[in-house]
Design a protein around this motif. Structure first.
Motif, PDB file in Angstrom:
ATOM      1  N   LYS A 116     -33.156 112.904  -4.339  1.00 42.06           N
ATOM      2  CA  LYS A 116     -32.362 114.123  -4.516  1.00 42.06           C
ATOM      3  C   LYS A 116     -30.926 113.914  -4.101  1.00 42.06           C
ATOM      4  CE  LYS A 116     -34.050 118.037  -3.207  1.00 42.06           C
ATOM      5  NZ  LYS A 116     -34.454 119.032  -2.200  1.00 42.06           N
ATOM      6  N   TYR A 117     -30.709 113.007  -3.169  1.00 45.01           N
ATOM      7  CA  TYR A 117     -29.384 112.834  -2.596  1.00 45.01           C
ATOM      8  C   TYR A 117     -29.286 111.396  -2.116  1.00 45.01           C
ATOM      9  CZ  TYR A 117     -25.708 113.112   0.969  1.00 45.01           C
ATOM     10  OH  TYR A 117     -24.597 112.880   1.732  1.00 45.01           O
ATOM     11  N   ALA A 118     -28.232 110.704  -2.517  1.00 45.71           N
ATOM     12  CA  ALA A 118     -28.042 109.314  -2.081  1.00 45.71           C
ATOM     13  C   ALA A 118     -26.578 109.137  -1.735  1.00 45.71           C
ATOM     14  CB  ALA A 118     -28.437 108.343  -3.191  1.00 45.71           C
ATOM     15  N   ALA A 119     -26.301 108.569  -0.556  1.00 45.24           N
ATOM     16  CA  ALA A 119     -24.909 108.396  -0.156  1.00 45.24           C
ATOM     17  C   ALA A 119     -24.774 107.208   0.779  1.00 45.24           C
ATOM     18  CB  ALA A 119     -24.405 109.654   0.554  1.00 45.24           C
ATOM     19  N   ARG A 120     -23.575 106.655   0.798  1.00 46.27           N
ATOM     20  CA  ARG A 120     -23.268 105.612   1.769  1.00 46.27           C
ATOM     21  C   ARG A 120     -22.534 106.265   2.938  1.00 46.27           C
ATOM     22  NH1 ARG A 120     -20.362 100.005   0.433  1.00 46.27           N
ATOM     23  NH2 ARG A 120     -22.538  99.521   0.019  1.00 46.27           N
ATOM     24  N   ILE A 121     -22.913 105.900   4.142  1.00 46.68           N
ATOM     25  CA  ILE A 121     -22.238 106.432   5.327  1.00 46.68           C
ATOM     26  C   ILE A 121     -20.903 105.698   5.471  1.00 46.68           C
ATOM     27  CG2 ILE A 121     -22.385 106.738   7.820  1.00 46.68           C
ATOM     28  CD1 ILE A 121     -25.455 106.670   7.517  1.00 46.68           C
ATOM     29  N   PRO A 122     -19.780 106.430   5.450  1.00 45.64           N
ATOM     30  CA  PRO A 122     -18.485 105.744   5.429  1.00 45.64           C
ATOM     31  C   PRO A 122     -18.041 105.191   6.781  1.00 45.64           C
ATOM     32  CG  PRO A 122     -18.186 108.127   5.216  1.00 45.64           C
ATOM     33  CD  PRO A 122     -19.664 107.883   5.234  1.00 45.64           C
ATOM     34  N   GLY A 123     -18.463 105.790   7.888  1.00 45.53           N
ATOM     35  CA  GLY A 123     -18.005 105.290   9.185  1.00 45.53           C
ATOM     36  C   GLY A 123     -18.926 105.794  10.275  1.00 45.53           C
ATOM     37  N   VAL A 124     -18.820 105.191  11.455  1.00 41.56           N
ATOM     38  CA  VAL A 124     -19.735 105.559  12.540  1.00 41.56           C
ATOM     39  C   VAL A 124     -19.592 107.040  12.895  1.00 41.56           C
ATOM     40  CG1 VAL A 124     -20.349 105.147  14.961  1.00 41.56           C
ATOM     41  CG2 VAL A 124     -19.838 103.217  13.456  1.00 41.56           C
ATOM     42  N   ARG A 125     -18.353 107.534  12.915  1.00 39.86           N
ATOM     43  CA  ARG A 125     -18.169 108.909  13.350  1.00 39.86           C
ATOM     44  C   ARG A 125     -18.804 109.920  12.380  1.00 39.86           C
ATOM     45  NH1 ARG A 125     -14.094 111.743  10.913  1.00 39.86           N
ATOM     46  NH2 ARG A 125     -13.935 113.128  12.697  1.00 39.86           N
ATOM     47  N   ASP A 126     -19.042 109.500  11.138  1.00 38.93           N
ATOM     48  CA  ASP A 126     -19.622 110.400  10.132  1.00 38.93           C
ATOM     49  C   ASP A 126     -21.151 110.421  10.150  1.00 38.93           C
ATOM     50  OD1 ASP A 126     -16.999 110.842   8.870  1.00 38.93           O
ATOM     51  OD2 ASP A 126     -17.193 108.715   8.379  1.00 38.93           O
ATOM     52  N   ILE A 127     -21.757 109.543  10.947  1.00 42.94           N
ATOM     53  CA  ILE A 127     -23.220 109.393  10.881  1.00 42.94           C
ATOM     54  C   ILE A 127     -23.955 110.725  11.085  1.00 42.94           C
ATOM     55  CG2 ILE A 127     -25.211 108.396  12.125  1.00 42.94           C
ATOM     56  CD1 ILE A 127     -23.597 105.756  12.261  1.00 42.94           C
ATOM     57  N   PRO A 128     -23.630 111.516  12.123  1.00 39.96           N
ATOM     58  CA  PRO A 128     -24.393 112.771  12.319  1.00 39.96           C
ATOM     59  C   PRO A 128     -24.292 113.717  11.120  1.00 39.96           C
ATOM     60  CG  PRO A 128     -23.093 112.243  14.274  1.00 39.96           C
ATOM     61  CD  PRO A 128     -22.643 111.296  13.197  1.00 39.96           C
ATOM     62  N   PHE A 129     -23.119 113.738  10.482  1.00 42.68           N
ATOM     63  CA  PHE A 129     -22.933 114.608   9.321  1.00 42.68           C
ATOM     64  C   PHE A 129     -23.865 114.189   8.178  1.00 42.68           C
ATOM     65  CE2 PHE A 129     -21.093 115.231   5.142  1.00 42.68           C
ATOM     66  CZ  PHE A 129     -20.895 116.597   5.123  1.00 42.68           C
ATOM     67  N   PHE A 130     -23.865 112.884   7.867  1.00 45.77           N
ATOM     68  CA  PHE A 130     -24.671 112.421   6.733  1.00 45.77           C
ATOM     69  C   PHE A 130     -26.171 112.531   7.027  1.00 45.77           C
ATOM     70  CE2 PHE A 130     -20.616 110.960   5.334  1.00 45.77           C
ATOM     71  CZ  PHE A 130     -20.696 111.049   3.949  1.00 45.77           C
ATOM     72  N   VAL A 131     -26.548 112.292   8.267  1.00 44.62           N
ATOM     73  CA  VAL A 131     -27.974 112.394   8.609  1.00 44.62           C
ATOM     74  C   VAL A 131     -28.456 113.841   8.444  1.00 44.62           C
ATOM     75  CG1 VAL A 131     -29.618 112.278  10.533  1.00 44.62           C
ATOM     76  CG2 VAL A 131     -28.064 110.363  10.091  1.00 44.62           C
ATOM     77  N   GLU A 132     -27.656 114.786   8.934  1.00 42.43           N
ATOM     78  CA  GLU A 132     -28.062 116.190   8.787  1.00 42.43           C
ATOM     79  C   GLU A 132     -28.160 116.566   7.319  1.00 42.43           C
ATOM     80  OE1 GLU A 132     -27.671 120.547   8.321  1.00 42.43           O
ATOM     81  OE2 GLU A 132     -26.293 119.029   7.586  1.00 42.43           O
ATOM     82  N   LYS A 133     -27.174 116.126   6.548  1.00 43.89           N
ATOM     83  CA  LYS A 133     -27.172 116.485   5.127  1.00 43.89           C
ATOM     84  C   LYS A 133     -28.394 115.905   4.404  1.00 43.89           C
ATOM     85  CE  LYS A 133     -24.436 116.782   1.006  1.00 43.89           C
ATOM     86  NZ  LYS A 133     -23.170 117.263   0.512  1.00 43.89           N
TER      87      LYS A 133
END
Ligand code: TPP
Ligand code: NAG
Ligand code: NAG
Ligand code: MG
Length: 575
Positions: free
Chosen positions: A131-148
């Motif tokens: 349903k959703y596939a993304a690359r995590i752009p940086g360490v600081r973004d990890i919590p955002f992408f994990v929640e999404k």
């Protein structure tokens, strides 16, 4: 907080903490470059990490956890081949509508396009299957992408999500305060159906001559067992479960008409679909298996499913449990005291057919002939295993006959090859079920019923089972082949004739009398080889009380098959 006392975290640690914060309890996978540190960080964060022997099994285990707990399990894999090995599992989770989060290591970004180690277009490869596939752009973004990703896997129609973790992020450090903070996403918001459509549904149902309720795994997933049981008992309507809808209302409930499935589908004039899709498993809701004029009332969480593949008389979009509660309320308000007459011609018709089918099945189940048949094996199994066991099953005949013979009395206690009909899911499902039982349903036995071919797809996972001391009972129903095999004697003639086995042995055949129980025994589990009913009973008695993993290899008649069916079930070849 000053720069100086801002503690440092690595990408691996940030990822593990973010998963923990989103309520992830379990991860399954195989580590290697670049995710070894991620596996360790998961454990440090208090997430159970299960190292498996094949990524496919890991992915199946993670999605079974998603189905059982309602929140996604994680599947952690390496780049390139690791991702390719989980594509089948991602597709499966999406086809099955089960929440899953796959996390794949990727090559370092500064080597991309240069032929880096295990470089592969992973996000692109995953996209079609989730349903959703993304690359995590940086360490600081990890919590955002994990929640999404966690939220996307659960909201709307559940399915797989994929996060790509470039290798250079794994050990990169940032100050804790630099991480984007995201709160834990709540369970999916509940959606109610249009109240006018709910009232229409009750009037269509109460006017039906031959109504039928079908309970699918969407009902099990949304934990609608209380409201559905109330609904069928209040209305007195006959119901059928789909394979994984089994147990939402007990299989041995007097309103359950599984024993007259074909007749019920064929002759119903109104069908209420509760979290069940009209896909191949329900013969598309079309002739020759259904009456062309049948009216359907669809209840599903997914609006796009409405009218698929045939127009719905009433479309109720919403959370299964909420919508059934609406139906219960509308019945009380508009049709108080209405109950479908137990003496109606429809009930008499269904009960007659069910009794006839049960007699035929019972005859096969009581057979003392040797070699054993599927029905007599399963009769012994169902008598020996606890009634609340989680039953995992895969195979062709093994699974199909097992659906009829192995009853479920509780919801979410059956996991099988499901919508995608995938072989190789059983061991992963059983491992997930055993962890779930250990942590959430103590004392619940997991029984994994495998065809001999099905077992072969992921059989080496028995090492995983023994390593984590999971007391799973495996039953391999061994007919020496796929659908059917050859007996030892015929095989022996072929071998002795010096023929080229690759030219003459049937593509469906496997080695006769293969000793699958010795595979488990090699890792410290207890194996049993049984060829008659008495040996089977003794093995079951011993294995059901054993705290070790056990495997009972049950030799049956190589050409044993299902009882005569009114319609072929995906058996055009006649096998
Ligand atoms: C991934 C995958 N590969 C191949 C198949 C085709 N297939 C369907 S059932 C089956 C195995 C059936 O044999 P077994 O598990 O021994 O059960 P039996 O019918 O003999 O009881 C196979 C290989 C499949 N469904 N999935
Ligand atoms: C289909 O349903 C209609 C209306 O209920 C009925 O008249 C007809 O006989 C049914 N057809 C079959 C093949 O059962
Ligand atoms: C997918 O998961 C379902 C659960 O319904 C399972 O039954 C099925 O075999 C799986 N298929 C694949 C391709 O993994
Ligand atoms: Mg077989």
């Amino acid at each position: 907080m000053g720069e100086a006392d801002d503690s440092k975290v690595t990408g691996a640690m940030a990822l593990a903490e973010a998963l923990k914060a989103q309520g992830v309890e379990y991860a399954f996978g195989i580590v290697g470059i670049p995710v070894v540190e991620v596996g360790m960080a998961l454990q440090q964060a208090g997430i159970h990490y299960v190292g498996m022997r094949n990524e496919q099994s890991a992915c199946y285990a993670a999605q079974a956890i998603g189905y059982l707990t309602g929140r996604p399990g994680v599947c952690l894999v390496v780049s390139g081949p690791g991702i390719l090995h989980v594509i089948g599992g991602m597709a499966n989770a999406t086809v099955n509508c089960w929440p899953l989060l796959v996390i794949g290591g990727a090559c370092d970004e500064d080597q991309e396009g240069m032929g880096a180690f295990q470089e592969y277009p992973q996000v692109e490869s995953s996209r079609l299957h989730c349903k959703y596939a993304a690359r995590i752009p940086g360490v600081r973004d990890i919590p955002f992408f994990v929640e999404k990703a966690v939220r996307n896997s659960m909201y709307g129609r559940p399915g797989a999500c994929y996060l790509d973790l470039p290798g250079q992020l794994v050990n990169k450090q940032v100050g804790q305060s630099q991480l984007r903070t995201v709160p834990c996403c709540p369970p999916p918001p509940k959606v109610l159906a249009d109240p006018a459509a709910v009232v229409k549904a009750t009037s269509v149902l109460t006017r039906a001559q031959r109504p039928l309720v079908i309970i699918g795994k969407g009902a099990a997933f949304s934990r609608a067992e209380g409201s559905i049981r109330q609904f069928v008992e209040k209305t007195g309507l006959p119901f059928l479960p789909t394979p994984m809808g089994k147990g939402v209302v007990p299989d041995d409930h007097p309103l359950c008409m599984s024993a007259a499935r074909s007749r019920a589908l064929l002759q119903a004039d109104v069908i209420l679909l509760l979290g069940a899709r009209l896909n191949w498993m329900l013969h598309f809701g079309l002739p020759p298996r259904f009456n062309a004029t049948v009216k359907t009332i669809q209840v599903d969480v997914c609006p796009e499913e409405m009218g698929n593949p045939r127009p719905a008389e009433v479309a109720l979009v919403g959370d299964l449990d909420c919508v059934v509660k609406q139906l219960n309320q509308a019945m009380d308000e508009h049709h108080r005291g209405w109950r479908f007459a137990a003496e109606s011609p429809w009930w008499v018709n269904l009960k007659q057919k069910a009794d006839l089918n049960r007699r035929i099945t019972q005859e096969m189940a009581q057979s003392t002939k040797l070699p054993m048949n599927y029905y007599s094996v399963f009769q012994n199994v169902i008598e020996a295993i606890p009634p609340d066991a989680i039953i995992v099953s895969e195979g062709a005949n093994t699974m199909d006959i097992g659906r009829t013979m192995l009853l479920n009395r509780l919801p979410r206690r059956r996991l099988d090859a499901g919508t995608f009909g995938t072989m190789g899911v059983g061991l992963g499902f059983a491992i997930a079920a055993a962890l779930y039982a250990r942590d959430h349903l103590p004392g619940t036995k997991v029984v994994c019923v495998e065809g001999d071919s099905a077992f072969g797809f992921s059989g080496m996972e028995v090492e995983t089972v023994c390593r984590y001391q999971l007391p799973i009972l495996f039953i391999v129903v061994n007919n020496n082949g796929i659908y059917a095999g050859l007996d030892q004697e015929t095989w022996g003639h072929m071998e002795r004739a010096g023929t080229q086995l690759t030219l003459v042995s049937p593509p469906t055949s496997l080695l006769p009398n293969a000793r699958y129980e010795q595979v488990l025994a090699a890792f410290g589990g207890k194996g049993y080889f049984v060829a008659n009913h008495e040996e089977l009973r003794r093995a079951l008695q011993s294995a059901t009380t054993d705290n070790r993993a056990s495997l009972i290899n049950v030799m049956i008649e190589p050409t044993s098959s299902r009882k005569q069916q009114d319609f072929d079930w995906l058996t055009r070849s006649g096998l």
